[in-house]
Design an enzyme around this catalytic site. Structure first.
Site, PDB file in Angstrom:
ATOM      1  N   ARG A 137      68.913 -26.775 -54.487  1.00 22.07           N
ATOM      2  CA  ARG A 137      69.046 -25.333 -54.309  1.00 22.07           C
ATOM      3  C   ARG A 137      70.410 -24.824 -54.791  1.00 22.07           C
ATOM      4  NH1 ARG A 137      65.001 -24.937 -49.856  1.00 22.07           N
ATOM      5  NH2 ARG A 137      64.550 -22.777 -49.422  1.00 22.07           N
TER       6      ARG A 137
ATOM      7  N   ARG B   1      67.254 -14.469 -47.614  1.00 24.03           N
ATOM      8  CA  ARG B   1      66.925 -15.714 -48.325  1.00 24.03           C
ATOM      9  C   ARG B   1      66.737 -15.435 -49.817  1.00 24.03           C
ATOM     10  NH1 ARG B   1      61.924 -17.762 -45.322  1.00 24.03           N
ATOM     11  NH2 ARG B   1      61.988 -19.541 -46.704  1.00 24.03           N
TER      12      ARG B   1
ATOM     13  N   ARG C  53      52.879 -15.194 -43.607  1.00 21.48           N
ATOM     14  CA  ARG C  53      52.830 -16.653 -43.535  1.00 21.48           C
ATOM     15  C   ARG C  53      52.856 -17.159 -42.090  1.00 21.48           C
ATOM     16  NH1 ARG C  53      56.594 -20.622 -47.076  1.00 21.48           N
ATOM     17  NH2 ARG C  53      58.317 -19.656 -45.943  1.00 21.48           N
TER      18      ARG C  53
ATOM     19  N   ARG D  59      57.399 -18.545 -38.856  1.00 18.16           N
ATOM     20  CA  ARG D  59      58.714 -19.183 -38.850  1.00 18.16           C
ATOM     21  C   ARG D  59      59.761 -18.105 -38.613  1.00 18.16           C
ATOM     22  NH1 ARG D  59      59.136 -22.639 -44.279  1.00 18.16           N
ATOM     23  NH2 ARG D  59      61.106 -21.530 -44.324  1.00 18.16           N
TER      24      ARG D  59
ATOM     25  N   LYS E 156      55.834 -23.313 -53.417  1.00 11.02           N
ATOM     26  CA  LYS E 156      56.301 -24.686 -53.646  1.00 11.02           C
ATOM     27  C   LYS E 156      55.662 -25.668 -52.657  1.00 11.02           C
ATOM     28  CE  LYS E 156      60.728 -23.916 -53.068  1.00 11.02           C
ATOM     29  NZ  LYS E 156      60.808 -22.463 -52.791  1.00 11.02           N
TER      30      LYS E 156
END
Ligand code: AMP
Length: 215
Positions: free
Chosen positions: A90, A170, A126, A159, A15
């Site tokens: 969300r 998540r 990531r 992160r 996204k």
């Protein structure tokens, strides 16, 4: 009439990458609630402090906090023509609030469809810039110089919520709270879906095709 594009998808579906490109291509603002919340944390605001424990645990920040923050952000001048929403809504409460605010405007909702396996693999590799938030991937989209942001020269870090156990949480939260939005928008005849497993250029071409036009 403003043009608002909502990008849906699990964490790591792409996204953020697509939202940045799309906003630039269409002359719209990029509004990422995750980026806004991280910025609040960095600045040590009350909202940042309240949001931190939820974010570190992979949980959603309570709706009322996110909605107030979003209202403030989208009332700014750069959102007048429209914006690309990344990471919002969300929950169904957020989707209903957005619907009330956007009546009479053009809204496109696009889901980036990606398997759980790919999501875990993407999150593990990531890296994001501590300074400007630009996102890389150790294998799939490495920076020119290891550990250094191509955009601003800042340091690249993982992160905290991309650590494997938090990613799993998540994903669980995504399935429970956010995935039902596919049904919500589907019922309203608003949902488009794109295969997000492919390389970012191919996904972007499809995305642009879907949101083109003035209507
Ligand atoms: P993201 O950068 O979109 O993956 O968001 C990182 C984290 O910020 C999420 O795991 C949530 O804890 C929080 N967050 C971001 N957007 C929202 C939202 N719309 N509602 C609730 N929590 C959010």
């Amino acid at each position: 009439m403003a043009h608002v594009i909502v990008l849906l998808g699990a964490p790591g579906a792409g996204k953020g990458t697509q939202a940045v490109r799309l906003a630039r291509a269409r002359g719209l603002a990029h509004v990422s609630t995750g980026d806004l919340l991280r910025d609040h944390q960095k600045r040590g605001t009350e909202l940042g402090r309240k949001a931190k424990s939820f974010m570190d645990a992979g949980q959603l920040v309570p709706d009322e906090l996110v909605l107030d923050m979003l209202d403030e952000r989208v009332s700014r001048e750069d959102c007048r023509k429209g914006y690309v929403l990344d990471g919002f809504p969300r929950t169904e409460v957020q989707a209903r609030a957005l619907e009330r605010r956007l009546t009479g405007n053009r809204v496109d909702v696009v889901n980036l469809d990606v398997s759980d396996e790919t999501i875990v693999q993407r999150a593990e590799g990531r890296l994001s810039c501590k300074q400007c938030g630009a996102v890389y991937h150790g294998k799939n989209a490495p920076p020119k110089k290891p550990g250094v942001c191509d955009v601003c020269g800042g340091p690249l870090v993982q992160r905290p919520d991309d650590a494997a156990p938090v990613v799993r949480e998540r994903l669980r939260v995504y399935r429970e709270k956010t995935a039902p939005l596919l049904h919500y928008y589907g019922e309203r005849g608003l949902l488009e879906s794109i295969d997000g497993e492919r390389d970012p250029d191919a996904v972007f071409t499809d995305l642009q095709g879907l949101v083109q036009g003035d209507g």
